[in-house]
Scaffold this active site. Structure first.
Site, mmCIF file in Angstrom:
data_model
loop_
_atom_site.group_PDB
_atom_site.id
_atom_site.type_symbol
_atom_site.label_atom_id
_atom_site.label_comp_id
_atom_site.label_asym_id
_atom_site.label_seq_id
_atom_site.Cartn_x
_atom_site.Cartn_y
_atom_site.Cartn_z
ATOM 1 N N THR A 125 0.815 -1.309 -0.031
ATOM 2 C CA THR A 125 0.037 0.035 0.150
ATOM 3 C C THR A 125 0.739 1.064 0.106
ATOM 4 O O THR A 125 1.955 1.078 0.492
ATOM 5 C CB THR A 125 -0.774 0.227 1.450
ATOM 6 O OG1 THR A 125 -1.462 1.256 1.438
ATOM 7 C CG2 THR A 125 -0.092 -0.324 2.430
ATOM 8 N N ASP A 126 0.358 2.271 -0.541
ATOM 9 C CA ASP A 126 0.982 3.546 -0.458
ATOM 10 C C ASP A 126 1.190 4.087 0.887
ATOM 11 O O ASP A 126 1.832 5.172 1.133
ATOM 12 C CB ASP A 126 0.134 4.682 -1.356
ATOM 13 C CG ASP A 126 -1.004 5.039 -0.763
ATOM 14 O OD1 ASP A 126 -1.607 4.179 -0.058
ATOM 15 O OD2 ASP A 126 -1.684 6.087 -1.454
ATOM 16 N N GLU A 127 0.385 3.843 1.862
ATOM 17 C CA GLU A 127 0.419 4.036 3.230
ATOM 18 C C GLU A 127 1.710 3.824 4.034
ATOM 19 O O GLU A 127 2.145 4.531 4.888
ATOM 20 C CB GLU A 127 -0.846 3.593 3.982
ATOM 21 C CG GLU A 127 -2.073 3.971 3.686
ATOM 22 C CD GLU A 127 -3.291 3.915 4.443
ATOM 23 O OE1 GLU A 127 -3.162 3.641 5.696
ATOM 24 O OE2 GLU A 127 -4.256 3.497 3.884
ATOM 25 N N TYR A 149 -1.881 -0.070 10.976
ATOM 26 C CA TYR A 149 -1.795 -0.757 10.006
ATOM 27 C C TYR A 149 -0.641 -0.502 8.740
ATOM 28 O O TYR A 149 -0.043 -1.514 8.435
ATOM 29 C CB TYR A 149 -3.208 -0.347 9.099
ATOM 30 C CG TYR A 149 -3.088 -0.793 7.646
ATOM 31 C CD1 TYR A 149 -3.437 -2.014 7.210
ATOM 32 C CD2 TYR A 149 -2.994 0.126 6.557
ATOM 33 C CE1 TYR A 149 -3.487 -2.578 5.774
ATOM 34 C CE2 TYR A 149 -3.160 -0.190 5.402
ATOM 35 C CZ TYR A 149 -3.204 -1.357 4.943
ATOM 36 O OH TYR A 149 -3.403 -1.785 3.690
ATOM 37 N N LYS A 153 2.285 -3.292 7.583
ATOM 38 C CA LYS A 153 2.309 -3.361 6.117
ATOM 39 C C LYS A 153 4.024 -2.941 5.662
ATOM 40 O O LYS A 153 4.488 -3.712 4.850
ATOM 41 C CB LYS A 153 1.638 -2.589 5.014
ATOM 42 C CG LYS A 153 0.010 -3.195 5.269
ATOM 43 C CD LYS A 153 -0.134 -4.348 4.676
ATOM 44 C CE LYS A 153 0.105 -4.501 3.189
ATOM 45 N NZ LYS A 153 -0.567 -5.821 2.815
HETATM 46 P P1 NAD Z 1 -9.915 -7.098 2.669
HETATM 47 O O1 NAD Z 1 -9.786 -6.834 4.040
HETATM 48 O O2 NAD Z 1 -11.113 -6.879 1.673
HETATM 49 O O3 NAD Z 1 -9.436 -8.720 2.464
HETATM 50 C C1 NAD Z 1 -8.477 -9.438 3.231
HETATM 51 C C2 NAD Z 1 -8.473 -10.999 2.862
HETATM 52 O O4 NAD Z 1 -7.548 -11.538 3.452
HETATM 53 C C3 NAD Z 1 -9.810 -11.431 3.436
HETATM 54 O O5 NAD Z 1 -10.630 -12.475 2.554
HETATM 55 C C4 NAD Z 1 -9.348 -12.181 4.798
HETATM 56 O O6 NAD Z 1 -10.356 -13.204 5.208
HETATM 57 C C5 NAD Z 1 -7.977 -12.543 4.305
HETATM 58 N N1 NAD Z 1 -7.369 -12.915 5.563
HETATM 59 C C6 NAD Z 1 -6.926 -11.964 6.638
HETATM 60 N N2 NAD Z 1 -6.062 -12.364 7.335
HETATM 61 C C7 NAD Z 1 -5.462 -13.677 6.936
HETATM 62 C C8 NAD Z 1 -4.743 -14.821 7.158
HETATM 63 N N3 NAD Z 1 -4.411 -14.807 8.631
HETATM 64 N N4 NAD Z 1 -4.782 -15.901 6.423
HETATM 65 C C9 NAD Z 1 -5.590 -16.035 5.452
HETATM 66 N N5 NAD Z 1 -6.290 -15.253 4.840
HETATM 67 C C10 NAD Z 1 -6.398 -13.804 5.472
HETATM 68 O O7 NAD Z 1 -8.376 -6.323 2.097
HETATM 69 P P2 NAD Z 1 -8.542 -5.667 0.592
HETATM 70 O O8 NAD Z 1 -9.040 -4.385 0.830
HETATM 71 O O9 NAD Z 1 -8.765 -6.634 -0.472
HETATM 72 O O10 NAD Z 1 -6.813 -5.782 0.782
HETATM 73 C C11 NAD Z 1 -6.017 -6.739 0.124
HETATM 74 C C12 NAD Z 1 -4.580 -6.313 0.216
HETATM 75 O O11 NAD Z 1 -4.276 -5.082 -0.736
HETATM 76 C C13 NAD Z 1 -4.210 -6.163 1.398
HETATM 77 O O12 NAD Z 1 -2.893 -6.566 1.664
HETATM 78 C C14 NAD Z 1 -4.275 -4.568 1.804
HETATM 79 O O13 NAD Z 1 -3.153 -4.228 2.602
HETATM 80 C C15 NAD Z 1 -3.849 -4.149 0.145
HETATM 81 N N6 NAD Z 1 -4.473 -2.722 -0.201
HETATM 82 C C16 NAD Z 1 -5.505 -2.345 -0.070
HETATM 83 C C17 NAD Z 1 -5.914 -1.267 -0.462
HETATM 84 C C18 NAD Z 1 -7.377 -0.953 -0.367
HETATM 85 O O14 NAD Z 1 -7.789 0.417 -0.634
HETATM 86 N N7 NAD Z 1 -8.396 -1.743 0.126
HETATM 87 C C19 NAD Z 1 -5.194 -0.245 -0.912
HETATM 88 C C20 NAD Z 1 -3.636 -0.548 -0.885
HETATM 89 C C21 NAD Z 1 -3.436 -2.086 -0.645
#
Ligand code: NAD
Length: 344
Positions: A125-127, A149, A153
């Site tokens: 993430t950009d964060e 968070y 990350k």
């Molecule tokens: P989300 O919370 O919707 O989904 C996370 C998924 O991971 C869920 O299905 C959850 O059940 C699974 N999970 C959590 N802990 C787990 C574990 N210990 N073992 C197996 N599965 C597990 O998240 P998202 O928004 O889809 O984000 C996905 C990725 O992208 C993350 O790594 C997040 O940091 C990154 N990201 C998200 C955003 C955003 O805007 N949503 C932006 C940048 C980066």
């Protein structure tokens, strides 16, 4: 690319990615490993869940036995989405975030190395760059995460990049900006506001709503992640941003308009601690080297996203059934169901 293991493939971004990559002709099998936390739902995979190419494994990325057995059964590529992903939940729950986002990543890269995985994409993430009052972060900018968070990350990124450096694991990191799109869990700002506004409920902005975020449609992010998976250079980090920086006030204006609500629905609450004032990334490296071009217009993407929430109350209403508190808490336990947690 024959056998792709997708961690967190039942979450928001991961499920969009699975639906995309499973269509590729050179992909024979996609295995989803997901613990189905409060944020994971197999419904996010739609009919893809029934595809003969899909194998769904309900398990935890920290479980080395499960992870090693999946890597040993022909996995050629890994795309690692699984994470605790909600900033507000991370306040007061840093241990759970560090456990999954750091130790879970360590288990995955160790197993991927042991079993000769050909490509590993770590989704970040950009964060991790922390707040940028001005300017934009390139991949070479220092990591200055502030909220728990982002700290978890950033540590996960270093674990992943360390596995490339010390073990030679063929690995790339993507750092994207805020994603939006259909079936995002209704705790992040866009789905939270939309699901409240559609029910005539108030929404809250931190402080004066001045915090600036860059918005990226989830499909554009998935296209960028696929480009990194196919053509990214091992050991490299790629920023994946969208075209639009918006303050939360500007974003709220768009959402009120699309949902047919007015500013009367908006109340203001004190800011949370260390709420990063602005994120901004430079994605020109992915553009120049991989042809990454996010092409979704924000206005159209938001309208289409709101339309999805209008059409599918059965998908999100159960997640909000506990009732949303009008005044939002500053921290939400990782294990708690949705209780009105606020934006990233
Ligand atoms: P989300 O919370 O919707 O989904 C996370 C998924 O991971 C869920 O299905 C959850 O059940 C699974 N999970 C959590 N802990 C787990 C574990 N210990 N073992 C197996 N599965 C597990 O998240 P998202 O928004 O889809 O984000 C996905 C990725 O992208 C993350 O790594 C997040 O940091 C990154 N990201 C998200 C955003 C955003 O805007 N949503 C932006 C940048 C980066």
């Amino acid at each position: 690319m024959r056998h792709v293991l997708v961690t967190g493939g039942a979450g928001f971004i991961g499920s969009h990615f699975v639906k995309r990559i499973i269509r590729a002709e050179d992909v024979a099998r996609v295995t989803v490993l997901d613990a189905l936390t409060y944020a994971g739902h197999t419904e996010n995979l739609g009919t893809t869940f029934l595809s003969e190419k899909l194998r769904f494994v309900h398990g935890d990325i920290r479980d080395a036995a499960v992870v090693n057995s999946l890597m040993a059964s022909g996995t050629t590529a890994v795309v690692h989405f699984a994470a605790e992903s909600h900033v507000d939940r991370s306040y007061g729950a840093a241990d759970a975030f560090l456990s999954t986002n750091v130790l879970g990543t360590q288990v995955l890269v160790d197993a991927a190395h042991r079993h000769g995985v050909e490509k590993f994409v770590h989704v970040s993430t950009d964060e991790v760059y922390g707040p940028l009052p001005e300017g934009t972060a390139t991949e070479g900018s220092p990591l200055r995460p502030s909220v728990p968070y982002a700290v978890s990350k950033a540590a996960g990124d270093l674990v992943a990049l360390g596995a490339h450096q010390t073990l030679g694991l063929p690995l790339c990191v993507t750092r994207s900006s805020n994603n939006y799109g259909p079936h995002q869990y209704p705790e992040k700002i866009i789905p939270l506001f939309v699901t409240r506004l559609l029910r005539g409920m108030p929404v809250t902005l931190h402080d004066r709503g001045q915090h600036v975020r860059n918005w990226l449609h989830v499909e554009d992010n998935c296209a960028g992640i696929e480009a990194v998976l196919r053509d990214g250079t091992s050991g490299e980090v790629y920023n994946l941003g969208g075209g639009t920086d918006l303050s939360n006030t500007e974003l709220t204006g768009h959402l009120l308009n699309i949902c047919g609500a007015t500013w009367d629905a908006v109340t203001y609450i004190p800011d949370r601690p260390a709420n990063d004032v602005r994120y901004s990334i430079d994605s020109s490296k992915a553009g120049d080297q991989l042809g990454y071009r996010p092409d979704r217009c924000l206005e159209d993407g938001l309208a289409e996203t709101v339309a999805w929430y209008r059409r599918n109350p059965d998908r999100w209403a159960p997640l909000t059934a506990g009732g949303l508190r009008p005044a939002l808490p500053s921290a939400c336990p990782v294990s708690a169901p949705l209780e009105g947690c606020h934006a990233r």
